[in-house]
Design an enzyme around this catalytic site. Sequence first.
Site, PDB file in Angstrom:
ATOM      1  N   VAL A  15      64.754  61.078  68.113  1.00 11.76           N
ATOM      2  CA  VAL A  15      65.804  61.817  68.585  1.00 11.76           C
ATOM      3  C   VAL A  15      66.687  61.701  69.584  1.00 11.76           C
ATOM      4  O   VAL A  15      67.851  61.628  69.681  1.00 11.76           O
ATOM      5  CB  VAL A  15      65.174  63.281  68.572  1.00 11.76           C
ATOM      6  CG1 VAL A  15      66.035  64.569  69.121  1.00 11.76           C
ATOM      7  CG2 VAL A  15      64.290  63.917  67.528  1.00 11.76           C
ATOM      8  N   GLU A 129      68.518  74.697  68.606  1.00  8.91           N
ATOM      9  CA  GLU A 129      68.803  74.893  67.207  1.00  8.91           C
ATOM     10  C   GLU A 129      68.124  73.458  66.361  1.00  8.91           C
ATOM     11  O   GLU A 129      67.653  73.887  65.361  1.00  8.91           O
ATOM     12  CB  GLU A 129      70.205  74.294  66.999  1.00  8.91           C
ATOM     13  CG  GLU A 129      70.706  74.325  65.594  1.00  8.91           C
ATOM     14  CD  GLU A 129      70.946  75.786  64.871  1.00  8.91           C
ATOM     15  OE1 GLU A 129      70.021  76.066  64.148  1.00  8.91           O
ATOM     16  OE2 GLU A 129      71.694  76.570  65.162  1.00  8.91           O
ATOM     17  N   ILE A 136      70.308  71.989  59.811  1.00  7.17           N
ATOM     18  CA  ILE A 136      70.663  73.421  59.073  1.00  7.17           C
ATOM     19  C   ILE A 136      70.991  74.515  60.509  1.00  7.17           C
ATOM     20  O   ILE A 136      69.949  74.600  61.082  1.00  7.17           O
ATOM     21  CB  ILE A 136      69.435  73.990  58.403  1.00  7.17           C
ATOM     22  CG1 ILE A 136      69.112  73.091  57.357  1.00  7.17           C
ATOM     23  CG2 ILE A 136      69.802  75.403  57.673  1.00  7.17           C
ATOM     24  CD1 ILE A 136      67.978  73.471  56.364  1.00  7.17           C
ATOM     25  N   GLU A 190      53.477  61.207  59.479  1.00  2.22           N
ATOM     26  CA  GLU A 190      52.886  60.618  60.689  1.00  2.22           C
ATOM     27  C   GLU A 190      51.422  59.809  59.974  1.00  2.22           C
ATOM     28  O   GLU A 190      51.044  60.359  59.052  1.00  2.22           O
ATOM     29  CB  GLU A 190      52.387  61.257  61.908  1.00  2.22           C
ATOM     30  CG  GLU A 190      53.874  62.237  62.323  1.00  2.22           C
ATOM     31  CD  GLU A 190      54.401  61.037  63.255  1.00  2.22           C
ATOM     32  OE1 GLU A 190      53.920  60.095  63.974  1.00  2.22           O
ATOM     33  OE2 GLU A 190      55.807  61.370  63.334  1.00  2.22           O
ATOM     34  N   LYS A 205      57.562  76.622  63.927  1.00  2.00           N
ATOM     35  CA  LYS A 205      59.306  76.799  63.776  1.00  2.00           C
ATOM     36  C   LYS A 205      59.372  78.608  63.194  1.00  2.00           C
ATOM     37  O   LYS A 205      60.526  79.083  63.862  1.00  2.00           O
ATOM     38  CB  LYS A 205      59.820  75.983  62.504  1.00  2.00           C
ATOM     39  CG  LYS A 205      59.729  74.652  62.847  1.00  2.00           C
ATOM     40  CD  LYS A 205      60.059  73.861  61.723  1.00  2.00           C
ATOM     41  CE  LYS A 205      60.261  72.287  62.042  1.00  2.00           C
ATOM     42  NZ  LYS A 205      60.270  71.344  60.848  1.00  2.00           N
ATOM     43  N   GLY A 302      64.800  63.754  60.947  1.00  2.00           N
ATOM     44  CA  GLY A 302      65.912  62.675  60.955  1.00  2.00           C
ATOM     45  C   GLY A 302      66.482  62.435  62.318  1.00  2.00           C
ATOM     46  O   GLY A 302      67.044  63.455  62.826  1.00  2.00           O
TER      47      GLY A 302
HETATM   48  N1  LIG Z   1      61.753  63.200  64.424  1.00  5.08           N
HETATM   49  C1  LIG Z   1      62.530  64.199  64.055  1.00  5.08           C
HETATM   50  O1  LIG Z   1      63.085  64.128  62.952  1.00  5.08           O
HETATM   51  C2  LIG Z   1      62.561  65.672  64.644  1.00  5.08           C
HETATM   52  C3  LIG Z   1      63.186  66.759  64.133  1.00  5.08           C
HETATM   53  C4  LIG Z   1      63.524  67.936  64.877  1.00  5.08           C
HETATM   54  C5  LIG Z   1      62.623  67.733  66.209  1.00  5.08           C
HETATM   55  N2  LIG Z   1      61.760  66.907  66.688  1.00  5.08           N
HETATM   56  C6  LIG Z   1      61.126  67.016  67.841  1.00  5.08           C
HETATM   57  O2  LIG Z   1      61.853  66.239  68.875  1.00  5.08           O
HETATM   58  C7  LIG Z   1      60.949  65.725  69.843  1.00  5.08           C
HETATM   59  C8  LIG Z   1      60.919  64.195  69.939  1.00  5.08           C
HETATM   60  O3  LIG Z   1      60.518  63.614  68.402  1.00  5.08           O
HETATM   61  P1  LIG Z   1      60.708  61.981  68.165  1.00  5.08           P
HETATM   62  O4  LIG Z   1      60.476  61.976  66.808  1.00  5.08           O
HETATM   63  O5  LIG Z   1      62.161  61.759  68.827  1.00  5.08           O
HETATM   64  O6  LIG Z   1      59.521  61.573  69.035  1.00  5.08           O
HETATM   65  P2  LIG Z   1      59.361  59.988  69.202  1.00  5.08           P
HETATM   66  O7  LIG Z   1      60.016  58.895  68.475  1.00  5.08           O
HETATM   67  O8  LIG Z   1      58.050  59.630  69.331  1.00  5.08           O
HETATM   68  O9  LIG Z   1      59.920  59.657  70.814  1.00  5.08           O
HETATM   69  C9  LIG Z   1      59.415  60.380  71.948  1.00  5.08           C
HETATM   70  C10 LIG Z   1      60.141  59.865  72.999  1.00  5.08           C
HETATM   71  O10 LIG Z   1      59.652  60.706  74.165  1.00  5.08           O
HETATM   72  C11 LIG Z   1      59.337  59.880  75.326  1.00  5.08           C
HETATM   73  N3  LIG Z   1      58.138  60.469  75.976  1.00  5.08           N
HETATM   74  C12 LIG Z   1      57.115  60.948  75.883  1.00  5.08           C
HETATM   75  N4  LIG Z   1      56.482  61.489  76.643  1.00  5.08           N
HETATM   76  C13 LIG Z   1      57.037  61.264  77.874  1.00  5.08           C
HETATM   77  C14 LIG Z   1      57.006  61.848  79.000  1.00  5.08           C
HETATM   78  N5  LIG Z   1      55.824  62.397  79.643  1.00  5.08           N
HETATM   79  N6  LIG Z   1      57.853  61.614  79.642  1.00  5.08           N
HETATM   80  C15 LIG Z   1      58.941  60.900  79.553  1.00  5.08           C
HETATM   81  N7  LIG Z   1      59.373  60.600  78.378  1.00  5.08           N
HETATM   82  C16 LIG Z   1      58.257  60.719  77.404  1.00  5.08           C
HETATM   83  C17 LIG Z   1      58.930  58.587  74.611  1.00  5.08           C
HETATM   84  O11 LIG Z   1      58.833  57.679  75.537  1.00  5.08           O
HETATM   85  P3  LIG Z   1      58.839  56.072  75.336  1.00  5.08           P
HETATM   86  O12 LIG Z   1      60.023  55.536  74.452  1.00  5.08           O
HETATM   87  O13 LIG Z   1      58.745  55.336  76.585  1.00  5.08           O
HETATM   88  O14 LIG Z   1      57.357  55.934  74.365  1.00  5.08           O
HETATM   89  C18 LIG Z   1      59.813  58.527  73.418  1.00  5.08           C
HETATM   90  O15 LIG Z   1      61.068  57.826  73.948  1.00  5.08           O
HETATM   91  C19 LIG Z   1      59.617  66.213  69.450  1.00  5.08           C
HETATM   92  O16 LIG Z   1      59.262  67.506  69.986  1.00  5.08           O
HETATM   93  C20 LIG Z   1      59.794  66.570  67.999  1.00  5.08           C
HETATM   94  O17 LIG Z   1      58.884  67.884  67.223  1.00  5.08           O
HETATM   95  C21 LIG Z   1      62.015  65.688  66.014  1.00  5.08           C
END
Ligand SMILES: NC(=O)c1ccc[n+]([C@@H]2O[C@H](COP(=O)([O-])OP(=O)(O)OC[C@H]3O[C@@H](n4cnc5c(N)ncnc54)[C@H](OP(=O)(O)O)[C@@H]3O)[C@@H](O)[C@H]2O)c1
Length: 401
Positions: A15, A129, A136, A190, A205, A302
């Site tokens: 994200v 959002e 959406i 995952e 949600k 995504g």
């Molecule tokens: N993926 C989706 O499609 C999606 C959609 C809607 C909402 N979300 C929400 O968005 C959030 C992120 O999801 P994601 O898929 O992007 O996760 P991700 O790919 O696993 O990325 C997580 C990021 O957070 C960083 N991080 C984790 N703990 C941290 C901390 N304590 N301090 C600073 N940085 C930290 C990680 O750092 P490093 O890079 O150093 O490991 C990584 O860059 C989640 O809450 C998820 O529920 C995701």
Amino acid sequence: MMETLHVALIGFGTVGKGVYESIGKQREQLEALLRKKVSIEAILIQNGEIKREVDDRVLVTTDVDELLNLPKLDVVFEAIIGVEPAHTYLSRFIEKGCHVITANKELLATSGNELRKLAEKHNVGLRYEAAVAASIPILSTLREGIRSNQIKEISGILNGTSNFILNECQVSGLSFEEALRLAQEKGYAEADPTNDVDGWDAFYKILILSDLVYGKQPEWESISRKGIREVTSFDIKKAEALGLRIKHIANLRLQKEEPVITVESVAVSEAHPFFNVTGVNNALSVAGNLAGNITLTGPGAGADPTASAMVEDLLSIDRNSTEPVYYSQIEKGNAVEEDFLLIGDDSEVRGLEVLPTSEKGAYYVTGKRSEVEALLEHSKASLYPLQGLTLNHSTSRLAVV
Ligand SMILES: NC(=O)c1ccc[n+]([C@@H]2O[C@H](COP(=O)([O-])OP(=O)(O)OC[C@H]3O[C@@H](n4cnc5c(N)ncnc54)[C@H](OP(=O)(O)O)[C@@H]3O)[C@@H](O)[C@H]2O)c1
């Protein structure tokens, strides 16, 4: 000279990186709409050893204080996982007077109302959002599109992975395990799929929607949260023979002026707006007392769809950063009877008066949920709420024979 909006990112995964790239890709359009330049000042990550592909002038750090001490910071985008340290970080940025945009559903389900009050107190915007169904625009629809309505009910396919798995079981005849493996191979699920297939993601949600729409949540222990592990290929085939599809649906409605939530698998007919929602898509249906039923469908996850929602939030904050909290007026609601699809052999439904269907081992039944569930407590039969089909209630009524 054009004013500059100084922003920072917390998290640079799917994200966070998506937001960084989207701001770059849409810069011209974004800056024209904002009438301000957008400058990404800093990115907070966890692992300082990884090389990040970002502009040299952007500060990349593992120390949150370096972001808090920036001389100018207007908006923070947060996209890390879990409640802490996100909660502490966001509270500190809000207290410092920064607007906050987050995609973190678990954080919002747990502390959304508290953070909103804090944001209101400090006169800054809090937007989320992306946390409900990525691109959406459900929250902006509720806040801006049907604000004067009483919201009677919201239901949604809120977990794309579960929808993909159910769809594969139905269309390709795969078992739950095979469909889950396929979802993992495609990167939709995952390695630990609990959050998706046990209903937690959809649960967070719909709680966010409950907070937003009614200003409160049901007690978490009172919520029926079921995932899709119990849905068998046999049930899916039986339902299909009756023209029904099993969908994983989170529902929010009012009963006796209190919000009630269910997260469960539901049998829907072709007339239901979610019948044709396939793949990893999400869908939301909102019933407003004036607007009627509105359905929105689209990608629920995504990098680009999630970033799209977060960048839209930036525009929304800029338009009206201190917008008052929105709640739909609560209308009196009563406990209602529901229709169900019941799948089980004759011995499992003995003692219940049910409406037979054209399929052996599949029945329709009508009654109050708690009563139906109590009567089936010791039975192995599967029970799916039935939607999009009108039953003849005089013949489908639940009764003990
Ligand atoms: N993926 C989706 O499609 C999606 C959609 C809607 C909402 N979300 C929400 O968005 C959030 C992120 O999801 P994601 O898929 O992007 O996760 P991700 O790919 O696993 O990325 C997580 C990021 O957070 C960083 N991080 C984790 N703990 C941290 C901390 N304590 N301090 C600073 N940085 C930290 C990680 O750092 P490093 O890079 O150093 O490991 C990584 O860059 C989640 O809450 C998820 O529920 C995701």
